[in-house]
Design a protein around this motif. Structure first.
Motif, PDB file in Angstrom:
ATOM      1  N   PRO A   1       0.808  -1.230   0.000  1.00 36.70           N
ATOM      2  CA  PRO A   1       0.000   0.000   0.000  1.00 36.70           C
ATOM      3  C   PRO A   1       0.838   1.274   0.000  1.00 36.70           C
ATOM      4  O   PRO A   1       0.346   2.329  -0.389  1.00 36.70           O
ATOM      5  CB  PRO A   1      -0.831  -0.117   1.280  1.00 36.70           C
ATOM      6  CG  PRO A   1      -0.060  -1.039   2.160  1.00 36.70           C
ATOM      7  CD  PRO A   1       0.666  -1.984   1.250  1.00 36.70           C
TER       8      PRO A   1
ATOM      9  N   CYS B   1       6.504   1.043  -1.547  1.00 32.40           N
ATOM     10  CA  CYS B   1       7.897   1.266  -1.156  1.00 32.40           C
ATOM     11  C   CYS B   1       8.820   0.128  -1.562  1.00 32.40           C
ATOM     12  O   CYS B   1       9.995   0.131  -1.222  1.00 32.40           O
ATOM     13  CB  CYS B   1       7.985   1.532   0.342  1.00 32.40           C
ATOM     14  SG  CYS B   1       7.263   0.277   1.373  1.00 32.40           S
ATOM     15  N   ILE B   2       8.273  -0.864  -2.315  1.00 29.17           N
ATOM     16  CA  ILE B   2       9.132  -1.959  -2.788  1.00 29.17           C
ATOM     17  C   ILE B   2       9.367  -1.791  -4.288  1.00 29.17           C
ATOM     18  O   ILE B   2       8.435  -1.513  -5.038  1.00 29.17           O
ATOM     19  CB  ILE B   2       8.489  -3.338  -2.500  1.00 29.17           C
ATOM     20  CG1 ILE B   2       8.347  -3.557  -0.997  1.00 29.17           C
ATOM     21  CG2 ILE B   2       9.309  -4.462  -3.115  1.00 29.17           C
ATOM     22  CD1 ILE B   2       7.699  -4.875  -0.611  1.00 29.17           C
TER      23      ILE B   2
ATOM     24  N   CYS C   1       7.725   2.579   4.378  1.00 28.11           N
ATOM     25  CA  CYS C   1       7.085   1.341   4.845  1.00 28.11           C
ATOM     26  C   CYS C   1       6.290   1.593   6.129  1.00 28.11           C
ATOM     27  O   CYS C   1       6.754   2.297   7.021  1.00 28.11           O
ATOM     28  CB  CYS C   1       8.171   0.292   5.096  1.00 28.11           C
ATOM     29  SG  CYS C   1       7.561  -1.270   5.726  1.00 28.11           S
ATOM     30  N   VAL C   2       5.084   1.030   6.179  1.00 26.77           N
ATOM     31  CA  VAL C   2       4.260   1.165   7.391  1.00 26.77           C
ATOM     32  C   VAL C   2       4.231  -0.158   8.178  1.00 26.77           C
ATOM     33  O   VAL C   2       3.434  -0.329   9.101  1.00 26.77           O
ATOM     34  CB  VAL C   2       2.828   1.643   7.063  1.00 26.77           C
ATOM     35  CG1 VAL C   2       2.847   3.056   6.515  1.00 26.77           C
ATOM     36  CG2 VAL C   2       2.123   0.694   6.105  1.00 26.77           C
TER      37      VAL C   2
END
Ligand code: SF4
Ligand code: SF4
Length: 112
Positions: free
Chosen positions: A51, A54-55, A71-72
Protein backbone atom coordinates in the motif's frame (compact mmCIF):
# COMPACT_ATOMS: atom_id res chain seq x y z
CA UNK A 1 -2.58 18.76 40.19
CA UNK A 2 -0.12 18.75 43.09
CA UNK A 3 -0.80 15.06 43.96
CA UNK A 4 -0.11 14.19 40.31
CA UNK A 5 3.21 16.02 40.36
CA UNK A 6 4.26 14.30 43.60
CA UNK A 7 3.16 10.90 42.26
CA UNK A 8 5.19 11.44 39.07
CA UNK A 9 8.27 12.23 41.14
CA UNK A 10 8.07 9.02 43.15
CA UNK A 11 6.85 6.51 40.55
CA UNK A 12 8.79 4.84 37.74
CA UNK A 13 8.83 6.60 34.36
CA UNK A 14 6.16 5.40 31.94
CA UNK A 15 8.37 6.02 28.91
CA UNK A 16 11.77 4.76 27.79
CA UNK A 17 14.71 6.66 26.35
CA UNK A 18 14.53 4.81 23.03
CA UNK A 19 16.83 3.93 21.28
CA UNK A 20 19.14 3.92 24.37
CA UNK A 21 16.73 1.70 26.31
CA UNK A 22 15.12 -0.91 24.09
CA UNK A 23 12.19 -2.97 25.33
CA UNK A 24 12.18 -6.67 24.39
CA UNK A 25 9.87 -7.07 21.38
CA UNK A 26 6.62 -8.97 21.94
CA UNK A 27 5.99 -12.20 20.06
CA UNK A 28 4.97 -11.55 16.48
CA UNK A 29 6.27 -7.97 16.46
CA UNK A 30 6.49 -6.73 12.88
CA UNK A 31 9.89 -5.19 12.32
CA UNK A 32 12.15 -4.54 9.38
CA UNK A 33 11.82 -6.66 6.27
CA UNK A 34 14.37 -9.12 5.03
CA UNK A 35 14.29 -11.19 1.91
CA UNK A 36 15.86 -14.62 1.47
CA UNK A 37 17.01 -13.39 -1.90
CA UNK A 38 18.13 -16.80 -3.16
CA UNK A 39 14.47 -17.95 -3.01
CA UNK A 40 13.02 -14.78 -4.55
CA UNK A 41 11.72 -15.13 -8.13
CA UNK A 42 11.36 -11.34 -8.61
CA UNK A 43 7.68 -11.81 -9.46
CA UNK A 44 6.83 -8.28 -8.18
CA UNK A 45 3.68 -9.37 -6.30
CA UNK A 46 5.00 -7.79 -3.08
CA UNK A 47 5.64 -4.50 -4.92
CA UNK A 48 2.21 -4.47 -6.56
CA UNK A 49 0.34 -5.20 -3.30
CA UNK A 50 2.33 -2.86 -1.06
CA UNK A 51 0.00 0.00 0.00
CA UNK A 52 2.94 2.36 0.46
CA UNK A 53 4.56 1.50 -2.88
CA UNK A 54 7.90 1.27 -1.16
CA UNK A 55 9.13 -1.96 -2.79
CA UNK A 56 10.96 -1.91 -6.11
CA UNK A 57 11.71 -5.16 -7.92
CA UNK A 58 13.66 -5.56 -11.14
CA UNK A 59 13.71 -9.02 -12.63
CA UNK A 60 16.33 -8.14 -15.28
CA UNK A 61 18.92 -7.10 -12.74
CA UNK A 62 17.60 -9.50 -10.04
CA UNK A 63 17.30 -6.72 -7.49
CA UNK A 64 14.82 -6.19 -4.66
CA UNK A 65 14.66 -2.94 -2.75
CA UNK A 66 12.54 -1.55 0.07
CA UNK A 67 12.36 2.02 1.30
CA UNK A 68 11.93 1.76 5.11
CA UNK A 69 11.05 5.47 5.34
CA UNK A 70 7.80 4.83 3.44
CA UNK A 71 7.08 1.34 4.84
CA UNK A 72 4.26 1.16 7.39
CA UNK A 73 5.24 -2.39 8.50
CA UNK A 74 1.78 -3.76 7.69
CA UNK A 75 3.10 -7.18 6.58
CA UNK A 76 0.95 -7.44 3.44
CA UNK A 77 4.02 -8.11 1.28
CA UNK A 78 5.01 -10.99 3.56
CA UNK A 79 1.51 -12.50 3.34
CA UNK A 80 1.31 -12.34 -0.46
CA UNK A 81 4.79 -13.66 -1.25
CA UNK A 82 4.26 -17.07 -2.83
CA UNK A 83 7.86 -18.14 -2.31
CA UNK A 84 7.63 -17.35 1.45
CA UNK A 85 11.01 -15.68 1.19
CA UNK A 86 9.92 -12.36 2.68
CA UNK A 87 9.96 -11.98 6.47
CA UNK A 88 9.75 -9.32 9.13
CA UNK A 89 12.35 -9.33 11.89
CA UNK A 90 10.90 -9.75 15.36
CA UNK A 91 12.46 -6.54 16.61
CA UNK A 92 11.52 -2.89 16.71
CA UNK A 93 12.23 -0.85 13.63
CA UNK A 94 15.35 1.29 13.99
CA UNK A 95 15.00 5.03 14.59
CA UNK A 96 14.87 7.16 11.44
CA UNK A 97 18.50 8.29 11.77
CA UNK A 98 19.63 4.62 11.60
CA UNK A 99 17.38 3.42 8.78
CA UNK A 100 18.81 2.58 5.40
CA UNK A 101 17.35 1.51 2.09
CA UNK A 102 17.18 -2.30 2.08
CA UNK A 103 18.81 -3.39 -1.17
CA UNK A 104 19.29 -7.03 -2.12
CA UNK A 105 20.71 -8.54 -5.25
CA UNK A 106 20.11 -12.10 -6.37
CA UNK A 107 21.43 -14.07 -9.27
CA UNK A 108 20.19 -13.18 -12.77
CA UNK A 109 18.71 -16.14 -14.62
CA UNK A 110 20.27 -17.02 -17.96
CA UNK A 111 17.78 -16.97 -20.85
CA UNK A 112 17.93 -18.66 -24.25
S1 SF4 B 1 6.59 -11.57 -3.76
FE1 SF4 B 1 8.28 -12.75 -2.88
S2 SF4 B 1 9.16 -13.84 -4.66
FE2 SF4 B 1 7.91 -12.17 -5.47
S3 SF4 B 1 9.35 -10.46 -5.74
FE3 SF4 B 1 8.39 -10.23 -3.72
S4 SF4 B 1 9.83 -11.25 -2.32
FE4 SF4 B 1 10.33 -11.96 -4.37
S1 SF4 C 1 5.29 -4.11 5.30
FE1 SF4 C 1 3.55 -3.13 4.22
S2 SF4 C 1 4.25 -1.07 3.73
FE2 SF4 C 1 6.08 -2.26 4.27
S3 SF4 C 1 6.85 -3.00 2.31
FE3 SF4 C 1 5.48 -4.59 3.12
S4 SF4 C 1 3.48 -4.15 2.22
FE4 SF4 C 1 4.75 -2.32 1.96
Amino acid sequence: MTPNIIRNFVTKRATRRYPHEVRAPFEGARGELYNEIEKCTFCRICAVKCPSQCITVDKKTATWECNPFACVYCGICVDVCREKCLHQKCQYRPPVCEREIIFMKGKTKKTG
